[in-house]
Design an enzyme around this catalytic site. Structure first.
Site, PDB file in Angstrom:
ATOM      1  N   LYS A 239      -2.219   2.122  -7.379  1.00  0.00           N
ATOM      2  CA  LYS A 239      -2.706   2.674  -8.654  1.00  0.00           C
ATOM      3  C   LYS A 239      -2.347   1.752  -9.814  1.00  0.00           C
ATOM      4  O   LYS A 239      -2.917   1.841 -10.892  1.00  0.00           O
ATOM      5  CB  LYS A 239      -2.094   4.056  -8.896  1.00  0.00           C
ATOM      6  N   ARG A 240      -1.374   0.899  -9.556  1.00  0.00           N
ATOM      7  CA  ARG A 240      -0.962   0.001 -10.637  1.00  0.00           C
ATOM      8  C   ARG A 240      -1.891  -1.201 -10.778  1.00  0.00           C
ATOM      9  O   ARG A 240      -1.877  -1.878 -11.789  1.00  0.00           O
ATOM     10  CB  ARG A 240       0.474  -0.473 -10.400  1.00  0.00           C
TER      11      ARG A 240
END
Ligand code: GLU
Length: 471
Positions: A239-240
């Site tokens: 998600k980063r």
């Protein structure tokens, strides 16, 4: 049967690229079938849901032009309905109150891990309590204990789960708020959803949900669980990673149409066709053609697609999208060439709109410095005379057209008895600040007479100063 699909994101972050793809598949299927597409915000987890995230989802959907026919519905606005149905299930004995403490459940979990027990989950301790107790309780769904749950997933094929492996799930927390697996079933039932297309991270939830549909006396929809999107290295997309967010693609200068085309091909195929118009996507899309295996991001393919779209789409439209990037960079485009012209003259030279805005910014604002390498090569002493000749010749042109400018450069070359490169390249660096621009006649025409002359003068001064400092 009137097809109705939905996209049901939880607003706990940005709009994820994988989410956008399932949204696209759901949207395409609804459009293909002349059905309806519902947007539902699953915000029952109040600790993790945020307003900004709801906005990010709405913005992402509207940037991709995935319009909905119903909604957005918000689960937090439907609490009365969930309460009503939880109560019905309690009344019918299909759900029960569970008073087990956190400590007991924690201990149970530890024991199951320690004993390497095949069954993990709630042991049904309160399943058959025959009286109410004091204290906090959650409400659990009474999952059937016998038989298998078997369903035909439209992507994964026949899927079988044994009820003996499914524990009694919490459907309402101690504070009365309902949980995901329950609300999703109630909503899909109430909203008449016929096809649930979603990430395969929900495959494990499906048998429990099917049991709840049955308990509620509702028909189950068709399920289609779509494999995940991996990163470029084939690993789970963190998600980063910037590329996990839909808005990353807008910010990096991709057209929404190119992103949709790219997304549809990530996990779906129609022969070996790569480029699809929206109409084609809608008519050709079939759930059964969704790939069973995971797909990986491939940014160079998106770059290629994006350039195709920049070339093929209406340049007025692409120009409007380009304007957004100039606005972001604080560049006023009101004085200068039309953006559609920039698009036409630059779509071969840039893969993204962001890149296009960067390489064409010189049309709208003076550059601060020359590109060092280009200036070193092109703005030397030998360029002085050609630039001076060009300036005089430009001043004499009344009809500022590419044709006349082309002639002007040829004339200067003839007068000075030099080749094209000796005039064209210094001129290019003079007006664009770098050695890269479309053909020089088009560049000058688009830049306009006043700006051209001013920049040639600036370059003449630059060359002079350089010659002086070298003396
Ligand atoms: N709200 C769930 C999520 O964001 C999706 C639920 C569903 O599609 O059934 O993962």
């Amino acid at each position: 049967m009137k097809v109705k699909t939905r996209f049901a994101p939880s607003p706990t972050g940005f709009l994820h690229i994988g989410g956008a793809r399932t949204a696209l598949f759901s949207w395409l299927y609804a459009r293909k079938c002349g059905g309806q597409f519902v947007l539902r915000i699953e915000d029952t987890d109040r600790e993790r849901s945020t307003e900004e995230s709801v906005q990010a989802i709405l913005d992402g959907m509207s940037w991709l032009k995935l319009d909905h026919d119903e909604g957005p519905y918000y689960q937090t606005q439907r609490f009365d309905r969930y309460k009503e149905l939880v109560q019905n299930l309690l009344d019918e004995g299909k759900a029960y109150k569970c008073y087990c403490s956190k400590e007991r459940l924690e201990k149970l979990r530890e024991e199951q891990v320690e004993n390497k027990s095949a069954f993990r989950g709630y042991d049904g301790h309160c399943r058959d309590l025959d009286h109410e107790q004091e204290g906090d309780y959650v409400i659990r769904f009474r999952n059937p204990q016998e038989d298998d749950v078997v369903f035909d997933d439209a992507v994964q094929g026949t899927v079988t789960y044994s009820n003996s492996q499914l524990d009694d799930l919490i459907i309402a927390r101690a504070d009365g708020t309902p949980t995901y697996n329950f609300t999703v079933v109630v909503d899909d039932m109430d909203m008449g959803i016929t096809h649930v297309i979603r990430g395969d991270d929900h495959l494990n939830n499906t048998p429990r949900q099917i049991n709840m549909y049955q308990a509620l006396g509702a028909e189950t929809p068709v399920f289609a669980h779509v494999p995940m999107i991996m990163d470029e290295g084939g690993k789970k997309l963190s998600k980063r990673t910037g590329a996990a967010s839909v808005m990353f693609y807008r910010d990096e200068g991709y057209l929404p149409e190119a992103v949709l085309n790219y997304l549809v091909r990530l996990g779906w195929s129609h022969g070996d066709q790569e480029v699809f118009t929206m109409d084609e996507m809608q008519s050709l899309f079939e759930i059964k053609d969704i790939n069973k295996s995971a797909s990986s991001l491939n940014i160079s393919k998106l770059d290629w697609l994006n350039q195709e779209y920049m070339k093929e789409m209406d340049s007025e439209y692409v120009g409007e999208q380009l304007k957004w990037h100039f606005d972001q960079a604080g560049i006023d485009t009101t004085k200068g060439p039309a953006l559609s012209q920039i698009v036409k003259s630059h779509c071969d030279r840039a893969k993204t709109l962001k890149e296009m805005a960067a390489v064409s910014a010189f049309f709208f604002q003076d550059f601060e410095e020359y590109d060092e390498k280009a200036a070193k090569k092109a703005l030397r002493g030998v360029a002085l005379e050609p630039l001076q000749e060009v300036k005089v010749a430009c001043e004499a042109i009344n009809d500022w057209t590419a044709e006349n400018l082309h002639q002007m450069v040829e004339d200067v070359c003839a007068t000075l008895e030099v080749g094209m490169g000796k005039v064209g390249q210094p001129l290019r660096v003079a007006v664009a600040g770098s050695g890269a621009s479309p053909s020089i006649d088009i560049t000058l025409e688009m830049l306009g007479k006043d700006k051209t002359i001013a920049r040639v003068e600036r370059a003449i001064e630059f060359v002079k100063q350089r010659m002086e400092s070298q003396e």
